[in-house]
Design an enzyme around this catalytic site. Structure first.
Site, PDB file in Angstrom:
ATOM      1  N   PHE A 163      -3.642  87.692  68.217  1.00  0.00           N
ATOM      2  CA  PHE A 163      -4.617  87.161  67.310  1.00  0.00           C
ATOM      3  C   PHE A 163      -5.076  85.471  67.222  1.00  0.00           C
ATOM      4  CE2 PHE A 163      -4.678  84.771  62.871  1.00  0.00           C
ATOM      5  CZ  PHE A 163      -5.851  85.689  62.019  1.00  0.00           C
ATOM      6  N   CYS A 164      -6.315  85.323  67.862  1.00  0.00           N
ATOM      7  CA  CYS A 164      -6.733  84.184  67.986  1.00  0.00           C
ATOM      8  C   CYS A 164      -7.264  83.122  66.780  1.00  0.00           C
ATOM      9  CB  CYS A 164      -7.637  84.246  69.000  1.00  0.00           C
ATOM     10  SG  CYS A 164      -6.304  84.960  70.393  1.00  0.00           S
ATOM     11  N   GLY A 224       0.390  84.411  69.905  1.00  0.00           N
ATOM     12  CA  GLY A 224       1.224  85.301  70.196  1.00  0.00           C
ATOM     13  C   GLY A 224       0.953  86.879  71.183  1.00  0.00           C
ATOM     14  N   ARG A 228      38.873  79.297  57.488  1.00  0.00           N
ATOM     15  CA  ARG A 228      38.821  77.830  57.848  1.00  0.00           C
ATOM     16  C   ARG A 228      39.288  76.227  56.516  1.00  0.00           C
ATOM     17  NH1 ARG A 228      38.706  74.563  62.428  1.00  0.00           N
ATOM     18  NH2 ARG A 228      37.921  72.172  61.943  1.00  0.00           N
ATOM     19  N   GLU A 255       1.060  80.211  60.059  1.00  0.00           N
ATOM     20  CA  GLU A 255      -0.310  81.553  59.193  1.00  0.00           C
ATOM     21  C   GLU A 255       0.186  80.289  57.795  1.00  0.00           C
ATOM     22  OE1 GLU A 255      -0.424  84.666  58.586  1.00  0.00           O
ATOM     23  OE2 GLU A 255       0.201  85.226  60.129  1.00  0.00           O
TER      24      GLU A 255
HETATM   25  C1  LIG Z   1       5.365  79.304  66.803  1.00  0.00           C
HETATM   26  C2  LIG Z   1       4.071  79.407  66.480  1.00  0.00           C
HETATM   27  C3  LIG Z   1       3.360  81.029  66.593  1.00  0.00           C
HETATM   28  C4  LIG Z   1       1.590  80.509  66.221  1.00  0.00           C
HETATM   29  N1  LIG Z   1       1.559  81.773  67.156  1.00  0.00           N
HETATM   30  C5  LIG Z   1      -0.239  81.951  66.154  1.00  0.00           C
HETATM   31  C6  LIG Z   1      -1.145  82.800  66.490  1.00  0.00           C
HETATM   32  O1  LIG Z   1       0.036  83.938  66.933  1.00  0.00           O
HETATM   33  N2  LIG Z   1      -1.872  82.616  66.352  1.00  0.00           N
HETATM   34  C7  LIG Z   1      -2.985  81.465  65.873  1.00  0.00           C
HETATM   35  O2  LIG Z   1      -4.049  81.838  65.989  1.00  0.00           O
HETATM   36  N3  LIG Z   1      -2.146  80.476  65.687  1.00  0.00           N
HETATM   37  C8  LIG Z   1      -1.151  80.455  65.843  1.00  0.00           C
HETATM   38  N4  LIG Z   1      -0.865  79.577  65.242  1.00  0.00           N
HETATM   39  C9  LIG Z   1      -0.719  77.858  65.189  1.00  0.00           C
HETATM   40  C10 LIG Z   1      -0.708  77.184  63.721  1.00  0.00           C
HETATM   41  O3  LIG Z   1      -0.783  78.767  62.922  1.00  0.00           O
HETATM   42  C11 LIG Z   1      -1.484  76.066  63.260  1.00  0.00           C
HETATM   43  O4  LIG Z   1      -0.107  75.402  64.106  1.00  0.00           O
HETATM   44  C12 LIG Z   1      -1.590  75.996  62.239  1.00  0.00           C
HETATM   45  O5  LIG Z   1      -2.183  76.755  61.502  1.00  0.00           O
HETATM   46  C13 LIG Z   1      -1.366  74.521  61.725  1.00  0.00           C
HETATM   47  O6  LIG Z   1      -2.112  73.821  62.837  1.00  0.00           O
HETATM   48  P1  LIG Z   1      -2.010  72.891  63.354  1.00  0.00           P
HETATM   49  O7  LIG Z   1      -1.296  72.895  64.429  1.00  0.00           O
HETATM   50  O8  LIG Z   1      -3.221  72.680  63.890  1.00  0.00           O
HETATM   51  O9  LIG Z   1      -1.757  71.777  62.157  1.00  0.00           O
HETATM   52  P2  LIG Z   1      -2.361  70.453  61.323  1.00  0.00           P
HETATM   53  O10 LIG Z   1      -3.518  71.253  60.913  1.00  0.00           O
HETATM   54  O11 LIG Z   1      -2.787  69.597  62.217  1.00  0.00           O
HETATM   55  O12 LIG Z   1      -1.571  69.537  60.906  1.00  0.00           O
HETATM   56  C14 LIG Z   1      -0.887  68.178  61.131  1.00  0.00           C
HETATM   57  C15 LIG Z   1      -0.511  68.456  59.896  1.00  0.00           C
HETATM   58  O13 LIG Z   1      -1.834  67.028  59.028  1.00  0.00           O
HETATM   59  C16 LIG Z   1      -1.195  67.527  58.081  1.00  0.00           C
HETATM   60  N5  LIG Z   1      -2.310  67.675  57.632  1.00  0.00           N
HETATM   61  C17 LIG Z   1      -3.389  67.916  57.399  1.00  0.00           C
HETATM   62  N6  LIG Z   1      -5.057  67.759  57.144  1.00  0.00           N
HETATM   63  C18 LIG Z   1      -4.332  67.409  56.251  1.00  0.00           C
HETATM   64  C19 LIG Z   1      -4.673  67.223  54.963  1.00  0.00           C
HETATM   65  N7  LIG Z   1      -6.129  67.862  54.659  1.00  0.00           N
HETATM   66  N8  LIG Z   1      -3.945  66.896  54.098  1.00  0.00           N
HETATM   67  C20 LIG Z   1      -2.967  66.005  53.915  1.00  0.00           C
HETATM   68  N9  LIG Z   1      -1.596  66.357  54.996  1.00  0.00           N
HETATM   69  C21 LIG Z   1      -3.090  67.174  56.493  1.00  0.00           C
HETATM   70  C22 LIG Z   1      -0.626  68.661  57.743  1.00  0.00           C
HETATM   71  O14 LIG Z   1       0.449  69.073  56.762  1.00  0.00           O
HETATM   72  C23 LIG Z   1       0.370  68.971  58.713  1.00  0.00           C
HETATM   73  O15 LIG Z   1       1.508  68.286  58.907  1.00  0.00           O
HETATM   74  C24 LIG Z   1       1.460  79.190  65.601  1.00  0.00           C
HETATM   75  C25 LIG Z   1       2.048  78.443  65.638  1.00  0.00           C
HETATM   76  C26 LIG Z   1       3.302  78.451  66.485  1.00  0.00           C
HETATM   77  C27 LIG Z   1       3.928  76.548  65.638  1.00  0.00           C
END
Ligand SMILES: Cc1cc2nc3c(=O)[nH]c(=O)nc-3n(C[C@H](O)[C@H](O)[C@H](O)COP(=O)(O)OP(=O)(O)OC[C@H]3O[C@@H](n4cnc5c(N)ncnc54)[C@H](O)[C@@H]3O)c2cc1C
Length: 671
Positions: free
Chosen positions: A145-146, A185, A320, A438
């Site tokens: 899923f991308c 993933g 314990r 998610e």
């Molecule tokens: C182990 C793992 C597996 C994953 N698997 C997949 C997968 O299979 N497919 C896929 O597509 N993705 C996957 N992801 C990605 C995941 O869905 C994203 O990391 C997630 O959606 C958050 O996006 P970001 O990391 O870009 O964080 P950002 O969007 O950059 O957020 C970073 C921080 O900024 C804050 N922030 C951003 N905007 C605002 C706002 N408007 N107000 C307040 N705070 C804000 C957020 O709350 C957060 O604290 C995976 C991630 C991990 C860690």
């Protein structure tokens, strides 16, 4: 040797004998009913008998853990364990629980393909994608899923990958490195197909984000197809190290227009974009609803994190002993109120959120069936919004609680909790990203408060699942404590929901009146009211649904204990909101706050004799928990010593060099 056989710990069986209920009946209630439990036990037994599923007592390298996960995945297929939700829903649901409890990494490996990839393909695709779905269900292709990109995660609508309609084909491009697909993933090594989200361009016009299914590797050679570059994202902590999270770049990757997941929209043979939804909003809310599936599943991660924390923390604390009265024996640490405060609310959370999730999954399955049948009623649109709103706050609530629970249990187990073989830190690392994927938790919580604001604005006071029915009640401030603590908690939550909703609405209006645009106004009103609003909505729904489930339990003794468990969950969740309840004027004077605190203490005391047996009812088998501190026989000391004995040391592997340094130090002149 005989001195080695005397355990220094207290007996778990003694604790068990204090329980007031039948453990077998309780286990069936808390594990989704007798039929589901029978299936789970069947799957557990298959796995336990196979040495491949024995968990090693050490950290594995990334390569080792990926190979092991691949081999375990193959075994799951060989045993014919149910991975296809649509072919065998009961089996799939029981096996998903088993996998989730056993190893999050293996579960993610399977779920990303069977649940996320196939689920999205089924809900967003049409007849055109049936053959691909069948192939996926037979594991003839492997999906991923991308959605996330290097420079866009939460802001999914701003992703930069483009899919352009050109000469009867779709051409995918990553216009710059920020558009690189990341975190997917299964992508880095296993995937043959990817569900890709991209901005669709037809006739030079951007039609917004759409879902596509594209082949990424050759089905015979497994090599990456021309026009694509794929790679790995490297090491991660916890079980996710075994998941090949990958990156992908599109360099003029061409494929047929069949790639478009065309439920509700399409590109016609003469190259026009068409869609059948009444409005863009309705179209978005139906696809949003379908994507809620992952989030609802992730509520289960919070449940399982709390279960693991409670299982290991409570069993170890029951065994314990430290300190004791001046003339008496040392006492099990679980008898100390401070230790109970650390662990019993976690146990209550695992049980109540589990009961909530059982109901949520039932309702969601009915919702998905209607969605897949092509229904387009107004009620379904309302239900989509409610599913989205509720999953957007219960996922954060559950995962925040779960990760915090594992950290708390680790500390509650003292130094031994820090050993690898306690598993607590590994589990904490494993559940950690559930707060982010998610939908990042803080972002999701905003979506839940937006949903409630929009319901209020439209004057909608009841919802298909009934979760916004509190809008029908008149908020009444505290008049006195009722005998049943739950009534007090529910009344306080309903008041709090009205208060935070009205405050958020007013703060938004004030800001807009003062010249803020909608974007700024929304951001500036999150902390004090919108965020607690979303959490309170999640907590109240969890409490109410858990209580409804408990009321239906026939066995009087189990019901009576679980009534107390729901009350402990309710008061412990409400405690952090006390400040807001006082600030907002729900209560004045000490009575309300004092009663909430007294009630929590009393419930923790009365549930103390029940808690080891309650843990037995929620715990996974020992081979799956695989914690030296948390085995059901209470032999924490023996388990640790067996592991220590396996590491007996005579001479260090670097002893020769060590001796050389020591010798050299002897001849060094004094400074
Ligand atoms: C182990 C793992 C597996 C994953 N698997 C997949 C997968 O299979 N497919 C896929 O597509 N993705 C996957 N992801 C990605 C995941 O869905 C994203 O990391 C997630 O959606 C958050 O996006 P970001 O990391 O870009 O964080 P950002 O969007 O950059 O957020 C970073 C921080 O900024 C804050 N922030 C951003 N905007 C605002 C706002 N408007 N107000 C307040 N705070 C804000 C957020 O709350 C957060 O604290 C995976 C991630 C991990 C860690």
């Amino acid at each position: 040797m005989s001195a080695f056989n005397a355990s220094p710990g207290a007996s778990l069986d003694e604790w068990r004998s204090k329980a007031s209920f039948d453990g077998g009946k309780m286990r069936a209630i808390l594990q989704g009913g007798e039929d589901k439990l029978r299936l789970k036990d069947e799957y557990w037994q298959i796995m336990e008998k196979d040495p491949l599923f024995k968990k090693p007592n050490r950290h594995l390298s990334m390569e080792e853990s990926r190979l092991l996960t691949h081999q375990r995945w193959k075994k799951v297929l060989e045993y014919g364990l149910p991975c296809d939700m649509y072919a065998n829903y009961e089996g799939f649901s029981a096996f998903s629980d088993v996998l989730e409890e056993y190893d999050k990494g293996l579960q993610a490996r399977i779920q990303l393909h069977s649940g996320v990839f196939v689920g999205a393909l089924s809900s967003m695709g049409t007849e055109r994608h049936k053959e691909l779905i069948e192939k996926a269900n037979r594991n003839q292709i492997i999906g991923c899923f991308c959605l996330t990109e290097l420079s866009h995660g939460s802001n999914t609508q701003a992703i930069q990958t483009t899919a352009t309609y050109e000469k009867g084909q779709l051409v995918f491009r990553s216009p710059h490195i920020g558009a690189m697909k990341v975190w997917s993933g299964n992508l880095a090594q296993s995937a043959t197909h990817a569900l890709v989200f991209a901005q669709l361009y037809v006739g030079g016009k951007c039609e917004g984000v759409h879902g596509f299914v594209v082949q990424v590797r050759d089905e015979k050679t497994h090599r990456v197809l021309p026009g694509l570059r794929i790679g790995d994202m490297g090491e991660k902590p916890g079980h996710f190290n075994c998941i090949e999270n990958g990156w992908m770049l599109f360099e003029d990757y061409r494929c047929s227009t069949d790639a478009l997941l065309n439920k509700g929209c399409d590109i016609t043979a003469d190259g026009r974009y068409v869609h059948a939804f009444k409005s863009d909003r309705d179209k978005r809310s139906v696809s949003l609803g379908a994507l809620s599936m992952g989030r609802i599943g992730i509520v289960g991660m919070g449940v399982n994190a709390c279960r693991a924390a409670a299982t290991i923390g409570i069993r170890y604390s029951a065994v314990r002993k430290q300190f004791g009265p001046p003339d008496g024996d040392e006492l099990p640490i679980l008898t100390y109120p401070l230790q109970r405060r650390r662990l019993l609310p976690i146990l209550a959370a695992s049980i109540c959120m589990g009961l909530f999730q059982d109901k949520m999954i039932d309702l969601f399955s009915q919702y998905m069936a209607r969605l897949l049948s092509g229904e387009k009623s107004d009620e379904l649109v309302e239900l989509s919004k409610e599913v989205h709103g509720l999953s957007s706050c219960t996922k954060p609530r559950a995962t925040w609680l779960g990760v915090a629970a594992l950290a708390e249990a680790r500390a509650a187990c003292g130094g031994h909790g820090f050993l690898y073989i306690s598993r607590l830190n590994e589990l904490r690392d494993t559940y950690d990203p559930s707060q982010t994927f998610e939908g990042e938790n803080n972002i999701l919580a905003q979506q839940a408060s937006n949903y409630l604001l929009s319901q209020k604005k439209q004057g909608i006071v009841s919802s298909p699942m009934g979760t916004t029915d509190f809008l029908q009640t008149r908020p009444i401030s505290f008049k006195g404590w009722n005998a049943d603590s739950l009534e007090n908690v529910i009344a306080a939550y309903e008041w709090l929901l009205h208060y935070t909703l009205t405050k958020t609405e007013k703060a938004l209006e004030d800001r807009k009146r003062r010249g803020d645009d909608a974007f700024t106004a929304r951001n500036e009103t999150q902390i004090d009211t919108a965020h607690p609003l979303a959490l309170a909505y999640a907590e109240l729904t969890m409490i109410k649904w858990a209580e409804e489930a408990v009321k239906e339990i026939e066995d009087v003794k189990c019901r009576s204990v679980l009534h107390q468990v729901v009350r402990l969950f309710a008061v412990s969740q409400l405690q952090p909101h006390l400040t807001l309840l006082y600030i907002g004027g729900y209560c004045t004077g000490p009575e309300f706050g004092t009663r909430v605190k007294e009630e929590q203490l009393a419930l923790e005391r009365s549930l103390s004799p029940e808690c080891v047996a309650l843990v037995d009812a929620i715990a996974s088998p020992d081979f799956a928990v695989a914690s030296a501190l948390g085995t059901s026989d209470g032999r924490a000391y023996e388990n640790m010593v067996a592991d220590f004995f396996s590491r007996e040391v005579d001479r260090a592997p670097f002893a020769d060099d060590l001796l050389r340094v020591i010798e050299a130090n002897k001849t060094k002149p004094k400074l």
